[in-house]
Design an enzyme around this catalytic site. Structure first.
Site, mmCIF file in Angstrom:
data_model
loop_
_atom_site.group_PDB
_atom_site.id
_atom_site.type_symbol
_atom_site.label_atom_id
_atom_site.label_comp_id
_atom_site.label_asym_id
_atom_site.label_seq_id
_atom_site.Cartn_x
_atom_site.Cartn_y
_atom_site.Cartn_z
ATOM 1 N N ASP A 4 0.812 -1.221 0.000
ATOM 2 C CA ASP A 4 0.000 0.000 0.000
ATOM 3 C C ASP A 4 0.839 1.262 0.000
ATOM 4 O OD1 ASP A 4 0.964 -0.277 2.543
ATOM 5 O OD2 ASP A 4 -0.991 -0.287 3.535
ATOM 6 N N ASP A 37 1.975 6.641 1.733
ATOM 7 C CA ASP A 37 1.195 5.501 2.195
ATOM 8 C C ASP A 37 -0.251 5.736 1.753
ATOM 9 O OD1 ASP A 37 -0.374 3.707 3.582
ATOM 10 O OD2 ASP A 37 0.573 4.041 5.516
ATOM 11 N N LYS A 97 6.971 4.732 17.668
ATOM 12 C CA LYS A 97 6.451 6.098 17.647
ATOM 13 C C LYS A 97 6.780 6.812 18.957
ATOM 14 C CE LYS A 97 2.676 4.504 14.726
ATOM 15 N NZ LYS A 97 1.226 4.245 14.630
#
Length: 354
Positions: free
Chosen positions: A109, A218, A160
């Site tokens: 993707d 993305d 993250k």
């Protein structure tokens, strides 16, 4: 030296529902063709012709469209996951279909404008065990960061963080030495980002980063999907499937009134009709839709066989297949209309899920 390509396309595409209820995300029309077509043709262009798809959800859709790959100039095989195996497990699951000593692995993707030939040559020149394609983003807080040293060796894989140590992130493209793939545990879910790559670093493997300044996006969210499709139409993102970039792309059989405005990298699908005074900006309209006079569509995805009646306004929306948008209806703020839903004329809607 030969190179194999593995494309991981097993996800459910939940962020793009309701469109992915009928087709896997990599098979949604993007600049006129299924998204995955752009990558397959770029691989052929780079001389990489053995392609393995790691499929799961709606695997038959990939098989029906690509077949053995011959009409796209590649030798293509689908390998189906019977259960969700994660990124690392998905790579391990296709191992028996691989032939070459160098294996490129793509997240299915992502659109990556990297020079594939140079990427492979860099991997071989350094003799790395694994090379990761990296890209820079303005705000890395939403991504896992990948710091590298002065020689390009990967130092860590960081989850993250509100205070990222680098703006370099994983772009979703890897080059593996074939033997490394056999070290991934078989038959169970494995995360390549959380387990495989950190484990390789701990074992002393040579893991390198390759920083690209090319296009990267993305395609997982509606906003990124419509922007990415528009970028392909306009030539901002590279693809052999779009030989003549421009402000709009009309597919065969599309009928557009000369008094309609189609711009911003919009795609009008095959056999779709667009009436006089319609204004379509930066949007993807799929096949067999009917867009009536005076309708306005901005930064939205309109599914197959959708009818949009006069004076309707769609902004930043996703409209599922066979839906009907009544005259005068306004949909904004990420509204999603599910397949087959009929919205009555004159009602004003701003809901996020209809």
């Amino acid at each position: 030296m030969a190179t194999d390509a593995v494309i991981l396309v097993g996800g459910f595409g939940t962020r793009l529902r309701p469109l992915t209820l009928s087709a896997p995300k990599p098979m949604l029309p993007t600049a006129g063709v299924p998204f995955l077509t752009h990558l397959v043709l770029r691989l052929r262009e780079a001389g990489i012709t053995h392609v393995v798809l790691g499929t799961s959800y709606r695997a038959e859709v990939f098989e029906d469209y690509f077949g053995d790959g011959s009409r796209f100039g590649v030798d293509l095989r689908c390998v189906v996951e019977k259960e969700a195996l994660g990124t690392g497990g998905g790579i391990r699951n296709v191992a028996s279909a691989l032939r070459a000593d160098t294996v490129l692995v793509f997240n299915g993707d992502n659109m990556i404008g990297v020079d594939l030939v140079d990427f492979v040559e860099s991997h071989r020149k350094t003799d790395a065990d694994v090379t990761l394609c990296l890209t820079r983003v303005e705000d890395a807080r939403a991504y896992g960061c990948v710091p590298t040293d002065a020689d390009g060796r990967v130092e860590a894989f960081l989850e993250k963080d509100p205070n990222p140590v680098t703006d370099q992130i994983n772009a979703g493209l890897y080059a593996f030495k074939r033997r490394l793939i056999d070290t991934i545990p078989a038959g169970r879910p494995v995360s390549v980002e959380k387990e495989t790559f950190p484990g390789l670093l701990r074992s002393g493997a040579d893991v390198r980063g390759y920083l690209t300044t090319g296009y990267w996006r993305d395609f997982g969210t509606p906003a990124d999907f419509v922007q990415g499709s528009a970028d392909l139409v306009r030539g901002v993102a590279p693809s052999p499937a779009v030989p003549r970039p421009g402000e709009r792309l009309l597919m065969p059989g599309a009928s557009v009134s000369p008094k309609a405005k189609i711009y911003g990298g919009s795609t009008i699908g095959a056999r779709t009709a667009v009436g006089a005074g319609a204004d379509i900006d930066g949007s993807a309209v799929f096949e067999d839709a009917r867009i009536a006079a005076g309708a306005v569509i901005r930064r939205s995805i309109v599914g197959n066989r959708v009818t949009v009646h006069p004076g309707a306004l769609l902004e930043d929306c996703v409209i599922g297949d066979d839906a009907v948008i009544g005259a005068g209806i306004e949909l904004r703020y990420g509204a999603r209309v599910w397949p087959g839903v009929h919205l009555a004329e004159g009602s004003i809607r701003f809901s996020s899920d209809l």
